[in-house]
Enzyme design. Structure first.
Site, PDB file in Angstrom:
ATOM      1  N   SER A   1      84.012 -31.087 -16.411  1.00  0.00           N
ATOM      2  CA  SER A   1      84.807 -31.178 -17.631  1.00  0.00           C
ATOM      3  C   SER A   1      83.891 -31.348 -18.833  1.00  0.00           C
ATOM      4  O   SER A   1      82.820 -31.967 -18.728  1.00  0.00           O
ATOM      5  CB  SER A   1      85.730 -32.394 -17.506  1.00  0.00           C
ATOM      6  OG  SER A   1      86.310 -32.703 -18.747  1.00  0.00           O
TER       7      SER A   1
ATOM      8  N   TYR B   1      87.760 -41.579 -16.085  1.00  0.00           N
ATOM      9  CA  TYR B   1      87.872 -40.224 -15.526  1.00  0.00           C
ATOM     10  C   TYR B   1      86.591 -39.436 -15.808  1.00  0.00           C
ATOM     11  O   TYR B   1      86.011 -38.811 -14.900  1.00  0.00           O
ATOM     12  CB  TYR B   1      89.093 -39.515 -16.139  1.00  0.00           C
ATOM     13  CG  TYR B   1      89.078 -38.022 -15.934  1.00  0.00           C
ATOM     14  CD1 TYR B   1      89.368 -37.465 -14.698  1.00  0.00           C
ATOM     15  CD2 TYR B   1      88.729 -37.158 -16.983  1.00  0.00           C
ATOM     16  CE1 TYR B   1      89.319 -36.091 -14.504  1.00  0.00           C
ATOM     17  CE2 TYR B   1      88.680 -35.794 -16.794  1.00  0.00           C
ATOM     18  CZ  TYR B   1      88.976 -35.263 -15.558  1.00  0.00           C
ATOM     19  OH  TYR B   1      88.921 -33.904 -15.368  1.00  0.00           O
TER      20      TYR B   1
ATOM     21  N   LYS C   1      83.471 -37.675 -13.290  1.00  0.00           N
ATOM     22  CA  LYS C   1      82.932 -36.300 -13.346  1.00  0.00           C
ATOM     23  C   LYS C   1      81.416 -36.343 -13.514  1.00  0.00           C
ATOM     24  O   LYS C   1      80.692 -35.541 -12.911  1.00  0.00           O
ATOM     25  CB  LYS C   1      83.580 -35.516 -14.487  1.00  0.00           C
ATOM     26  CG  LYS C   1      85.046 -35.209 -14.274  1.00  0.00           C
ATOM     27  CD  LYS C   1      85.263 -34.225 -13.133  1.00  0.00           C
ATOM     28  CE  LYS C   1      86.734 -33.952 -12.879  1.00  0.00           C
ATOM     29  NZ  LYS C   1      86.989 -33.193 -11.651  1.00  0.00           N
TER      30      LYS C   1
HETATM   31  P1  NAD Z   1      96.080 -30.661 -10.712  1.00  0.00           P
HETATM   32  O1  NAD Z   1      96.398 -32.108 -10.615  1.00  0.00           O
HETATM   33  O2  NAD Z   1      97.160 -29.713 -11.080  1.00  0.00           O
HETATM   34  O3  NAD Z   1      95.422 -30.159  -9.346  1.00  0.00           O
HETATM   35  C1  NAD Z   1      94.646 -30.995  -8.542  1.00  0.00           C
HETATM   36  C2  NAD Z   1      95.090 -30.799  -7.103  1.00  0.00           C
HETATM   37  O4  NAD Z   1      94.284 -31.640  -6.257  1.00  0.00           O
HETATM   38  C3  NAD Z   1      96.541 -31.165  -6.865  1.00  0.00           C
HETATM   39  O5  NAD Z   1      97.176 -30.147  -6.138  1.00  0.00           O
HETATM   40  C4  NAD Z   1      96.453 -32.466  -6.044  1.00  0.00           C
HETATM   41  O6  NAD Z   1      97.547 -32.590  -5.161  1.00  0.00           O
HETATM   42  C5  NAD Z   1      95.136 -32.287  -5.339  1.00  0.00           C
HETATM   43  N1  NAD Z   1      94.453 -33.550  -4.957  1.00  0.00           N
HETATM   44  C6  NAD Z   1      94.201 -34.618  -5.752  1.00  0.00           C
HETATM   45  N2  NAD Z   1      93.568 -35.568  -5.064  1.00  0.00           N
HETATM   46  C7  NAD Z   1      93.375 -35.077  -3.822  1.00  0.00           C
HETATM   47  C8  NAD Z   1      92.775 -35.596  -2.654  1.00  0.00           C
HETATM   48  N3  NAD Z   1      92.253 -36.838  -2.623  1.00  0.00           N
HETATM   49  N4  NAD Z   1      92.755 -34.832  -1.545  1.00  0.00           N
HETATM   50  C9  NAD Z   1      93.306 -33.594  -1.544  1.00  0.00           C
HETATM   51  N5  NAD Z   1      93.907 -33.059  -2.621  1.00  0.00           N
HETATM   52  C10 NAD Z   1      93.934 -33.799  -3.744  1.00  0.00           C
HETATM   53  O7  NAD Z   1      94.849 -30.539 -11.739  1.00  0.00           O
HETATM   54  P2  NAD Z   1      94.235 -29.249 -12.441  1.00  0.00           P
HETATM   55  O8  NAD Z   1      94.607 -29.294 -13.870  1.00  0.00           O
HETATM   56  O9  NAD Z   1      94.510 -28.042 -11.647  1.00  0.00           O
HETATM   57  O10 NAD Z   1      92.695 -29.655 -12.363  1.00  0.00           O
HETATM   58  C11 NAD Z   1      91.889 -29.235 -11.282  1.00  0.00           C
HETATM   59  C12 NAD Z   1      90.510 -29.845 -11.451  1.00  0.00           C
HETATM   60  O11 NAD Z   1      89.969 -29.487 -12.717  1.00  0.00           O
HETATM   61  C13 NAD Z   1      90.497 -31.384 -11.413  1.00  0.00           C
HETATM   62  O12 NAD Z   1      89.335 -31.808 -10.706  1.00  0.00           O
HETATM   63  C14 NAD Z   1      90.387 -31.770 -12.875  1.00  0.00           C
HETATM   64  O13 NAD Z   1      89.743 -33.006 -13.043  1.00  0.00           O
HETATM   65  C15 NAD Z   1      89.535 -30.633 -13.418  1.00  0.00           C
HETATM   66  N6  NAD Z   1      89.736 -30.412 -14.858  1.00  0.00           N
HETATM   67  C16 NAD Z   1      90.997 -30.182 -15.333  1.00  0.00           C
HETATM   68  C17 NAD Z   1      91.187 -29.993 -16.687  1.00  0.00           C
HETATM   69  C18 NAD Z   1      92.561 -29.784 -17.247  1.00  0.00           C
HETATM   70  O14 NAD Z   1      92.750 -29.956 -18.455  1.00  0.00           O
HETATM   71  N7  NAD Z   1      93.558 -29.398 -16.457  1.00  0.00           N
HETATM   72  C19 NAD Z   1      90.087 -29.999 -17.571  1.00  0.00           C
HETATM   73  C20 NAD Z   1      88.812 -30.227 -17.031  1.00  0.00           C
HETATM   74  C21 NAD Z   1      88.652 -30.428 -15.667  1.00  0.00           C
HETATM   75  C1  WQD Z   2      94.647 -32.218 -27.234  1.00  0.00           C
HETATM   76  C2  WQD Z   2      94.887 -32.634 -28.667  1.00  0.00           C
HETATM   77  C3  WQD Z   2      95.467 -34.949 -28.963  1.00  0.00           C
HETATM   78  C4  WQD Z   2      99.296 -34.779 -26.925  1.00  0.00           C
HETATM   79  C5  WQD Z   2      92.175 -34.009 -22.031  1.00  0.00           C
HETATM   80  C6  WQD Z   2      91.154 -34.820 -21.294  1.00  0.00           C
HETATM   81  C7  WQD Z   2      89.969 -33.957 -20.960  1.00  0.00           C
HETATM   82  C8  WQD Z   2      90.399 -32.685 -20.231  1.00  0.00           C
HETATM   83  C9  WQD Z   2      91.517 -31.983 -20.916  1.00  0.00           C
HETATM   84  C10 WQD Z   2      90.193 -32.963 -17.870  1.00  0.00           C
HETATM   85  C11 WQD Z   2      94.276 -33.991 -28.994  1.00  0.00           C
HETATM   86  C12 WQD Z   2      96.592 -34.046 -29.377  1.00  0.00           C
HETATM   87  C13 WQD Z   2      98.075 -34.444 -27.466  1.00  0.00           C
HETATM   88  C14 WQD Z   2     100.369 -35.143 -27.795  1.00  0.00           C
HETATM   89  C15 WQD Z   2      98.924 -34.767 -29.681  1.00  0.00           C
HETATM   90  N1  WQD Z   2      90.894 -32.965 -18.916  1.00  0.00           N
HETATM   91  N2  WQD Z   2      97.906 -34.431 -28.834  1.00  0.00           N
HETATM   92  N3  WQD Z   2     100.125 -35.120 -29.146  1.00  0.00           N
HETATM   93  O1  WQD Z   2      92.540 -35.051 -24.962  1.00  0.00           O
HETATM   94  O2  WQD Z   2      91.412 -32.856 -25.567  1.00  0.00           O
HETATM   95  O3  WQD Z   2      91.585 -33.515 -23.221  1.00  0.00           O
HETATM   96  O4  WQD Z   2      92.578 -32.893 -21.231  1.00  0.00           O
HETATM   97  O5  WQD Z   2      89.033 -32.913 -17.733  1.00  0.00           O
HETATM   98  O6  WQD Z   2      89.094 -34.731 -20.194  1.00  0.00           O
HETATM   99  O7  WQD Z   2      90.748 -35.890 -22.123  1.00  0.00           O
HETATM  100  O8  WQD Z   2      93.612 -32.813 -24.383  1.00  0.00           O
HETATM  101  O9  WQD Z   2      95.878 -31.909 -24.449  1.00  0.00           O
HETATM  102  O10 WQD Z   2      95.580 -34.411 -24.236  1.00  0.00           O
HETATM  103  O11 WQD Z   2      95.026 -33.283 -26.373  1.00  0.00           O
HETATM  104  O12 WQD Z   2      98.749 -34.763 -30.908  1.00  0.00           O
HETATM  105  O13 WQD Z   2     101.451 -35.488 -27.369  1.00  0.00           O
HETATM  106  O14 WQD Z   2      96.288 -32.762 -28.878  1.00  0.00           O
HETATM  107  O15 WQD Z   2      95.325 -36.014 -29.851  1.00  0.00           O
HETATM  108  O16 WQD Z   2      93.809 -33.919 -30.309  1.00  0.00           O
HETATM  109  P1  WQD Z   2      92.249 -33.658 -24.629  1.00  0.00           P
HETATM  110  P2  WQD Z   2      95.110 -33.115 -24.786  1.00  0.00           P
END
Ligand code: NAD
Ligand code: WQD
Length: 337
Positions: free
Chosen positions: A124, A149, A153
């Site tokens: 991330s 979180y 990572k």
């Molecule tokens: P998500 O929660 O939709 O998907 C994660 C999946 O992993 C789910 O299906 C959940 O059931 C499964 N899971 C969680 N813990 C588990 C465990 N202990 N064993 C087996 N399965 C498990 O999330 P996503 O948005 O698809 O994100 C996927 C990955 O990308 C995550 O590692 C997240 O941290 C990372 N990531 C997501 C974002 C984002 O904004 N969505 C941004 C950066 C990084």
């Molecule tokens: C985006 C913008 C909020 C909700 C998070 C995690 C990051 C990554 C992605 C996994 C910000 C604003 C949001 C609302 C708002 N995840 N906002 N009203 O915070 O950039 O990132 O998700 O790795 O680690 O921190 O994403 O979508 O929560 O927010 O005004 O109800 O929208 O303040 O500026 P963020 P977000």
């Protein structure tokens, strides 16, 4: 290639399954469904026209991992499984370290024993920490994690780097996602958060569909173009394709981190205006206090992925809005509807 996809039932995992299968790869999903629904896999099967094998298991369960590797002879792992809610990670840090760090350690151990030494890891942009200047470049290194979180990572990235340094048969890609939004253009798979969404895009679409009354914009007094925070939003299908590029580039051993973003920041007010103009839906909103821990701006320098992986985000913000809305309006209750 046969790929074991941990967390394959989740938001990014399902979109990646579709692209992997379309590119001719074989997949097996490994998921405990703690934050997803088996229905999502059914939708993927419908889109790709074939059955998707699933192992219901936890990445902390070594015996279950061993069985999955023995039965499915995967050659590589794409590792999405983990917990991802920043707010919850403050309240339950041990649960986050257990799932994300211990879970990844168990997975790497099982891979080692099975002789599978290629991994693509979901990292991330949060690993750049709270003091990094924009745009974030991979050469900056990791900063001070801004929340537990993000801490998980950073630790996992370090663990994978140490492993690859100790044994050059390993190859690992650390993909640092910026803000994935959007949905598959079919409207059949998309983001389905449990409870009230923390992230902007699902909150916005749930307001539009009438599940939530209004959007609270967290702060309009940042030193940005219009006072609201700027983020690098990228389409989840582009993100999925980045995993294919990383997998296909991984014939050489070693470890490398890549930013997956567009290289462009968009403010919260710009997000609302674009959603309204693309969908014709009005979004009632109010300006609320800043959310603790939010950074004013975050966007990628996306040149390394372009030069070394041949990947760049192709889809526009309008595509992201259109596809998010198609998914939400066709599935107002997500997979539960
Ligand atoms: P998500 O929660 O939709 O998907 C994660 C999946 O992993 C789910 O299906 C959940 O059931 C499964 N899971 C969680 N813990 C588990 C465990 N202990 N064993 C087996 N399965 C498990 O999330 P996503 O948005 O698809 O994100 C996927 C990955 O990308 C995550 O590692 C997240 O941290 C990372 N990531 C997501 C974002 C984002 O904004 N969505 C941004 C950066 C990084
Ligand atoms: C985006 C913008 C909020 C909700 C998070 C995690 C990051 C990554 C992605 C996994 C910000 C604003 C949001 C609302 C708002 N995840 N906002 N009203 O915070 O950039 O990132 O998700 O790795 O680690 O921190 O994403 O979508 O929560 O927010 O005004 O109800 O929208 O303040 O500026 P963020 P977000």
């Amino acid at each position: 290639m046969k790929v074991l996809v941990t967390g394959g039932a989740g938001y990014i995992g399902t979109h990646t399954l579709v692209e992997l299968i379309a590119a001719g790869h074989e997949v097996v999903v490994y998921d405990n469904f703690c934050n997803s629904s088996p229905k999502a896999i059914g939708r993927v099967e419908e889109l790709v026209g074939q059955e998707v094998p699933v192992v219901r298991g936890d990445i902390r369960d070594r015996a279950c991992l061993d069985r999955a590797f023995a039965e499915h002879s995967a050659e590589a792992v794409i590792h999405f499984a983990g917990l991802k809610a920043v707010g919850e990670s403050y309240r339950q840090p041990l649960s986050y370290y257990d799932n994300n760090v211990t879970g990844t350690q168990r997975l790497l151990e099982a891979m080692e024993d099975a002789g599978v030494r290629t991994i693509v890891f979901s990292s991330s942009a949060t690993v750049y920490g709270e003091d990094a200047p924009v745009p974030y470049v991979e050469s900056m290194g990791r900063g001070r994690p801004s929340n537990p979180y993000g801490g998980t990572k950073a630790v996992v990235e370090q663990m994978i780097e140490d492993l690859v340094r100790a044994d050059d048969r390993w190859s690992a890609s650390l993909l640092r996602y910026f803000n994935p939004i959007g949905a598959h253009p079919s409207g059949r798979i998309g983001e389905d958060p449990q409870g009230v969404p923390n992230n902007l895009m699902p909150f916005l679409t749930q307001v539009a569909v009438g599940r939530l009354p209004e959007l609270s914009i967290f702060g309009d007094d940042y030193l940005t173009r219009d006072g609201t925070c700027e983020r690098d939003y990228l389409h989840v299908v582009d993100l999925a394709l980045g995993h294919l590029k990383a997998l296909e580039a991984k014939s050489a051993p070693g470890v490398a981190a890549f930013n997956l973003g567009t290289g462009k920041g968009t403010s919260v007010l710009e997000m609302v205006a674009t959603f309204e103009s693309v969908t014709g839906q009005q979004i009632p909103y109010c300006i609320a206090p800043r959310r603790a821990g939010d950074l004013p701006a975050s966007w990628a320098d996306a040149s390394k992925a372009r030069l070394e992986l041949g990947w760049s985000a192709e889809k526009t913000l309008e595509d992201m809005m259109r596809d998010s809305w198609r998914w939400q309006s066709a599935n107002p209750e997500g997979y539960g509807g």
